[in-house]
Design a protein around this motif. Sequence first.
Motif, PDB file in Angstrom:
ATOM      1  N   HIS A  82      54.959  -4.034  34.992  1.00  0.00           N
ATOM      2  CA  HIS A  82      54.398  -2.975  35.830  1.00  0.00           C
ATOM      3  C   HIS A  82      54.983  -1.617  35.448  1.00  0.00           C
ATOM      4  O   HIS A  82      54.265  -0.615  35.375  1.00  0.00           O
ATOM      5  CB  HIS A  82      54.688  -3.245  37.313  1.00  0.00           C
ATOM      6  N   TYR A 128      44.511  -2.530  38.873  1.00  0.00           N
ATOM      7  CA  TYR A 128      45.803  -3.064  38.450  1.00  0.00           C
ATOM      8  C   TYR A 128      46.882  -2.001  38.550  1.00  0.00           C
ATOM      9  O   TYR A 128      47.989  -2.259  39.038  1.00  0.00           O
ATOM     10  CB  TYR A 128      45.720  -3.601  37.016  1.00  0.00           C
ATOM     11  N   LEU A 129      46.556  -0.772  38.115  1.00  0.00           N
ATOM     12  CA  LEU A 129      47.566   0.293  38.153  1.00  0.00           C
ATOM     13  C   LEU A 129      47.989   0.593  39.580  1.00  0.00           C
ATOM     14  O   LEU A 129      49.170   0.802  39.862  1.00  0.00           O
ATOM     15  CB  LEU A 129      47.036   1.559  37.476  1.00  0.00           C
ATOM     16  N   ALA A 153      50.516   4.952  31.868  1.00  0.00           N
ATOM     17  CA  ALA A 153      49.446   5.729  32.504  1.00  0.00           C
ATOM     18  C   ALA A 153      49.927   7.145  32.837  1.00  0.00           C
ATOM     19  O   ALA A 153      49.245   8.138  32.552  1.00  0.00           O
ATOM     20  CB  ALA A 153      48.967   5.015  33.768  1.00  0.00           C
ATOM     21  N   LEU A 154      51.127   7.233  33.422  1.00  0.00           N
ATOM     22  CA  LEU A 154      51.684   8.557  33.739  1.00  0.00           C
ATOM     23  C   LEU A 154      51.908   9.361  32.471  1.00  0.00           C
ATOM     24  O   LEU A 154      51.646  10.573  32.431  1.00  0.00           O
ATOM     25  CB  LEU A 154      53.028   8.389  34.453  1.00  0.00           C
ATOM     26  N   TRP A 183      42.323   5.174  22.339  1.00  0.00           N
ATOM     27  CA  TRP A 183      42.573   3.849  22.909  1.00  0.00           C
ATOM     28  C   TRP A 183      43.516   3.040  22.047  1.00  0.00           C
ATOM     29  O   TRP A 183      44.353   2.293  22.557  1.00  0.00           O
ATOM     30  CB  TRP A 183      41.265   3.097  23.157  1.00  0.00           C
ATOM     31  N   ARG A 229      60.045  13.249  22.286  1.00  0.00           N
ATOM     32  CA  ARG A 229      60.160  12.134  21.359  1.00  0.00           C
ATOM     33  C   ARG A 229      61.602  11.909  20.933  1.00  0.00           C
ATOM     34  O   ARG A 229      61.994  10.799  20.599  1.00  0.00           O
ATOM     35  CB  ARG A 229      59.303  12.422  20.123  1.00  0.00           C
ATOM     36  N   TYR A 243      32.023  16.278  25.635  1.00  0.00           N
ATOM     37  CA  TYR A 243      30.926  15.790  24.785  1.00  0.00           C
ATOM     38  C   TYR A 243      31.160  16.054  23.301  1.00  0.00           C
ATOM     39  O   TYR A 243      30.526  15.438  22.458  1.00  0.00           O
ATOM     40  CB  TYR A 243      29.601  16.419  25.220  1.00  0.00           C
ATOM     41  N   THR A 265      60.187   3.860  35.436  1.00  0.00           N
ATOM     42  CA  THR A 265      58.803   4.274  35.190  1.00  0.00           C
ATOM     43  C   THR A 265      58.752   5.690  34.647  1.00  0.00           C
ATOM     44  O   THR A 265      58.050   5.980  33.674  1.00  0.00           O
ATOM     45  CB  THR A 265      58.008   4.202  36.512  1.00  0.00           C
ATOM     46  N   ILE A 285      58.148  17.342  20.569  1.00  0.00           N
ATOM     47  CA  ILE A 285      59.283  16.917  19.734  1.00  0.00           C
ATOM     48  C   ILE A 285      60.479  16.577  20.613  1.00  0.00           C
ATOM     49  O   ILE A 285      61.141  15.568  20.413  1.00  0.00           O
ATOM     50  CB  ILE A 285      59.664  18.014  18.713  1.00  0.00           C
ATOM     51  N   SER A 286      60.752  17.399  21.634  1.00  0.00           N
ATOM     52  CA  SER A 286      61.905  17.117  22.503  1.00  0.00           C
ATOM     53  C   SER A 286      61.713  15.792  23.214  1.00  0.00           C
ATOM     54  O   SER A 286      62.640  14.983  23.295  1.00  0.00           O
ATOM     55  CB  SER A 286      62.100  18.211  23.540  1.00  0.00           C
ATOM     56  N   SER A 294      53.277  -0.445  32.370  1.00  0.00           N
ATOM     57  CA  SER A 294      51.880  -0.019  32.546  1.00  0.00           C
ATOM     58  C   SER A 294      51.793   1.315  33.274  1.00  0.00           C
ATOM     59  O   SER A 294      51.104   2.239  32.823  1.00  0.00           O
ATOM     60  CB  SER A 294      51.110  -1.074  33.345  1.00  0.00           C
ATOM     61  N   VAL A 295      52.477   1.413  34.413  1.00  0.00           N
ATOM     62  CA  VAL A 295      52.407   2.664  35.178  1.00  0.00           C
ATOM     63  C   VAL A 295      53.027   3.798  34.373  1.00  0.00           C
ATOM     64  O   VAL A 295      52.506   4.920  34.354  1.00  0.00           O
ATOM     65  CB  VAL A 295      53.109   2.501  36.546  1.00  0.00           C
ATOM     66  N   GLU A 310      51.735  -8.599  22.374  1.00  0.00           N
ATOM     67  CA  GLU A 310      51.267  -8.211  21.048  1.00  0.00           C
ATOM     68  C   GLU A 310      49.920  -8.872  20.739  1.00  0.00           C
ATOM     69  O   GLU A 310      49.006  -8.228  20.218  1.00  0.00           O
ATOM     70  CB  GLU A 310      52.313  -8.584  19.997  1.00  0.00           C
ATOM     71  N   ALA A 353      50.232  -2.202  40.676  1.00  0.00           N
ATOM     72  CA  ALA A 353      51.557  -2.070  40.060  1.00  0.00           C
ATOM     73  C   ALA A 353      52.339  -0.945  40.729  1.00  0.00           C
ATOM     74  O   ALA A 353      53.533  -1.068  40.993  1.00  0.00           O
ATOM     75  CB  ALA A 353      51.413  -1.798  38.562  1.00  0.00           C
ATOM     76  N   ARG A 398      67.651   7.011  15.475  1.00  0.00           N
ATOM     77  CA  ARG A 398      67.402   7.127  16.920  1.00  0.00           C
ATOM     78  C   ARG A 398      68.140   6.035  17.686  1.00  0.00           C
ATOM     79  O   ARG A 398      68.815   6.287  18.678  1.00  0.00           O
ATOM     80  CB  ARG A 398      65.914   6.978  17.221  1.00  0.00           C
TER      81      ARG A 398
END
Lengths: 268, 265
Positions: A82, B30-31, A89-90, A201, A124, A190, A147, A121-122, A85-86, A257, B34, B209
């Motif tokens: 979870h 689902y989100l 999304a965030l 994706w 990452r 568009y 999260t 960059i920061s 995933s969250v 995976e 969660a 890293r």
Amino acid sequence: MTPDGIARREWQRFTPMERLARYGVYLAIVAAIVVSIRTVQVIPEFVLDAPEQIGDLLRRMWPPDAAFYPEGIHAALLDSIHIASVGTALGIAMALPFGFLAARNVTPAGWLNWLARLVLISARSINTLVFALLFVAIFGPGAVAGTLAIAFHSIGFLGRLFAEALEVASPGPIEALRAAGAPWPSVIVYGYWPQVAPAFWALVLFRWDINVRESIVLGLVGAGGIGMALDTALNLFQWTRVAMVLVAILAVVVIAEVAVTYIRKKII
Amino acid sequence: MSPIPAAQHRAIAFPANWPVRLGWTALVLYLLYALSHLELTPARFLAGLEFGRNFLLKLLPPDFARWELLLKGLEESLEMAVLASALGVALALPVSLLAARNLMPGWVTWPARMLMVVCRSFHPVIVAILFVKAVGFGALAGILALTVASLGFLGKLFTEAIEEISLKQVEAIRATGAPFMSVISYGVLPQVFARFIGFASYELDANLRNSTMVGIVGAGGVGGTLFAAFQRFDYDFVCAIILSIIALIIAGEVLTNAVKKVFRA
């Protein structure tokens, strides 16, 4: 040059400068390795002893304590997923604006591109674990810190690759929309979006896969998920439980995976 | 042929795609589910923002007074990354040759692939914990942990590169009666060398890293210094450490990009 001279001329794949640069890199690599071996603090006895110690550790781990799965692992493992995933999304929600700002063809203002790139960059460069330490200090231990750590670190990766995808988008449809007098939201929805959607994706799936792995370690610094169960078992030297947690992690990572590969084939 | 009715004839530019809509709904549901599990409430978030402001004020200004300790940690991280990358390349080369389906029979590729999957599945920090328990605190545990991770990732990338080569050159060299090692060094490696350099420099970057992080569990490098500073609430030193880690990583990225340019990888 006489024809005879051309025939005898020696052909070479690289120019002298290229060869010099290559040998320079080889030399630098060898020098770096030698310097590292000489200065890194490793105790030779420990190196020689390592195989025996690792064997001992594996013997203590066998057999994995399957009974620990329902009581201590299952819920924590779901929490980790979870968080991933969250967090993803965030991360997407925060990365999209920076991605648009960083793409030179979408935002034709140099200083904005530069600023967005700096943010990316920061984000990452700061590891998820460092973000987790910071957010645990702010929000206290728990899944919230984890999260947010996942989300903030993902910005860099998602934003940069999304900007790169935008920059290679064909200008034709965009010009057509502009010529028709479309406002900029329509140009993005568009004109750009249909061109970059597959890449987007693919990026999201790839990042989610990485985030599942990362969310598993977050518990070590108190940011929720399966890492906390692992940390507890390790600190109590309950090796059979540690082994069971590792088996569960392996299973989840492999399943994630496989799922990502399957979904990617379906939608792209 | 019967004439097509006009209504059917007109194509809609963006037709409704029900499976995709269903997928979106499932994803959003689902989100939300969660999110409800993670107890991320607005009240908690607002309270956190207040803490966050105080926290940021404590981070500034960064305190570089203990730069010697900081430099020692960074140096150790760098050395760990270099050694782990070198070991990783040395191990990944033979394993990826064994795992390539176009060069090896199935019973050889599967064990090699399994080994790489297991190495790749565990985060370097988790592997580092195990090595710390096995070989004690210090850089050795970090080097071994990063080597395992490198073997997993480089092995996968190398294998994919080898599987994409043209087999004509390999066959030509086999036809001359060359032994196996010559086939590898004259038929396979020249085709993949530039890509290998690219992957190896990418891995060096990734190791750099992670080498700043494995110290959190006691496996050497600047991560240990960082974690200790966190636990002592020494936040201005924390800020200094984070800034130097970012500088080190960006420098590493610039350097590996330069190497990639030399080899056109």
